[in-house]
Scaffold this motif. Sequence first.
Motif, short mmCIF file in Angstrom:
data_model
loop_
_atom_site.label_atom_id
_atom_site.label_comp_id
_atom_site.label_asym_id
_atom_site.label_seq_id
_atom_site.Cartn_x
_atom_site.Cartn_y
_atom_site.Cartn_z
N GLY A 162 -44.36 46.25 53.51
CA GLY A 162 -43.00 46.01 53.06
C GLY A 162 -42.56 44.57 53.27
N ALA A 163 -43.05 43.94 54.33
CA ALA A 163 -42.72 42.54 54.58
C ALA A 163 -43.21 41.65 53.45
CB ALA A 163 -43.31 42.10 55.91
N ARG A 164 -44.43 41.90 53.00
CA ARG A 164 -44.99 41.10 51.91
C ARG A 164 -44.21 41.32 50.61
NH1 ARG A 164 -49.75 42.94 54.56
NH2 ARG A 164 -50.92 41.21 55.50
N LEU A 165 -43.87 42.57 50.33
CA LEU A 165 -43.15 42.86 49.10
C LEU A 165 -41.75 42.27 49.12
CD1 LEU A 165 -43.12 44.30 46.37
CD2 LEU A 165 -42.30 46.36 47.55
N ALA A 166 -41.03 42.45 50.23
CA ALA A 166 -39.68 41.88 50.34
C ALA A 166 -39.71 40.37 50.17
CB ALA A 166 -39.07 42.26 51.68
N ALA A 167 -40.71 39.72 50.75
CA ALA A 167 -40.83 38.27 50.64
C ALA A 167 -41.10 37.86 49.19
CB ALA A 167 -41.96 37.77 51.55
N GLU A 168 -42.00 38.57 48.54
CA GLU A 168 -42.36 38.23 47.15
C GLU A 168 -41.19 38.41 46.21
OE1 GLU A 168 -45.38 39.85 43.63
OE2 GLU A 168 -45.77 40.36 45.73
N LEU A 169 -40.39 39.45 46.42
CA LEU A 169 -39.26 39.74 45.53
C LEU A 169 -37.98 39.02 45.94
CD1 LEU A 169 -39.75 43.57 44.90
CD2 LEU A 169 -40.63 41.64 43.58
N GLY A 170 -37.98 38.38 47.10
CA GLY A 170 -36.79 37.69 47.57
C GLY A 170 -35.66 38.64 47.92
N LEU A 171 -36.01 39.72 48.63
CA LEU A 171 -35.03 40.73 49.01
C LEU A 171 -34.89 40.79 50.53
CD1 LEU A 171 -36.06 43.64 46.61
CD2 LEU A 171 -34.15 42.05 46.35
N PRO A 172 -33.75 41.25 51.03
CA PRO A 172 -33.61 41.44 52.48
C PRO A 172 -34.57 42.52 52.96
CG PRO A 172 -31.70 42.33 51.31
CD PRO A 172 -32.52 41.60 50.29
N TYR A 173 -34.95 42.42 54.23
CA TYR A 173 -35.99 43.27 54.78
C TYR A 173 -35.49 43.93 56.05
CZ TYR A 173 -40.58 44.42 56.85
OH TYR A 173 -41.65 45.05 57.41
N ALA A 174 -35.72 45.24 56.16
CA ALA A 174 -35.33 45.98 57.36
C ALA A 174 -36.58 46.62 57.95
CB ALA A 174 -34.30 47.06 57.02
N PHE A 175 -36.86 46.31 59.22
CA PHE A 175 -38.07 46.83 59.87
C PHE A 175 -37.70 47.98 60.80
CE2 PHE A 175 -41.49 47.31 62.83
CZ PHE A 175 -42.61 47.19 62.02
N ALA A 176 -38.48 49.07 60.72
CA ALA A 176 -38.17 50.30 61.44
C ALA A 176 -38.79 50.31 62.84
CB ALA A 176 -38.68 51.50 60.64
N SER A 177 -38.39 49.36 63.67
CA SER A 177 -38.94 49.32 65.02
C SER A 177 -38.31 50.37 65.93
CB SER A 177 -38.78 47.93 65.64
OG SER A 177 -37.48 47.43 65.45
#
Length: 330
Positions: free
Chosen positions: A171-186
């Motif tokens: 998801g980190a790679r996809l969010a970065a590629e699309l220029g979208l905010p990213y939420a990580f489920a830690s």
Amino acid sequence: MIPLSILDLVRITQETNAGGALNNARDLARHAEGWGYQRIWAAEHHNIAGIASAATSVVLAHIAGGTEKIRVGAGGIMLPNHSPLVIAEQFGTLAHLFPGRVDLGLGRAPGTDQRTLQALRRSPAASEAFPQDVLELQALLAPPQPGQFLHAVPGEGTEVPLWILGSSTFGARLAAELGLPYAFASHFAPQALLPALEIYRSRFRPSKQLQQPYAMVGVNIIAADSDAEARRLATTQQMSFVDLVRGTRLYSKPPIDDIESYWSPMEKAQAMQMLARSIIGSPSTVRAGIADLVAETGADELIIVSDLYHHEDRLRSYELIAQAQAETIT
């Protein structure tokens, strides 16, 4: 002071049915609005006895209808379970009902077990199409283009903000590629938190929606008037994770005095691995824990799970967390 938000599990307990859980979620949102929380999200789960948020867009309409300004959103919609057109119609409807208040977080996990996947009519390979489905959904929510045949009505032109959710580096790679905010489920998968954030920030490409990377970190925080009381209240969530390990997805249970009597050493190790980044304690303990987490991750926002059995305890926990955050800058 970074924004704080809420991920509500809409828990059904041994004493509260689905209707009560939904009304509690709405009541929490009303209080959270007054305490200064940025947003409240609910997640799509299926065939789990203790969670009432399967019909996520309906749940969000219920929550938003009881509040005035707090953002409401999905954290998330498991997009491979659905047609992008249907999600565009649902969240476009929410955007028209509650303008400027709706978020749409997207995940590729099923949110359930393999047998339930078949009931959802999801193909085993559906997750492979997740990046393309995100792009299709984004286009359906955008202003219509000349010659466009397929329209999400309502939905098109609303440009509901999209988020990519993740518990791994995908998801980190996809969010970065699309220029979208990213939420990580830690809050349940903390192991890849730091690598995922590094990938997201280093590979981020600006987009129409977002010019700079924006990372939100999920974290379990349980606050009470004392460390000891917070640790006792936390046993509800610990038992839920043990039940997950056992494959018995039961109703939320009231806290117990001796958690060691509930889990085996192996179950404890598995549950605590998933709960490794939890912050549990008094306001001063919570304040220090938040400061350490933000310093370590550089998070732009925290989205908090405070999974407590009694609604009054949950309200108190979120109130204390907000107070602890506010006192950080005083």
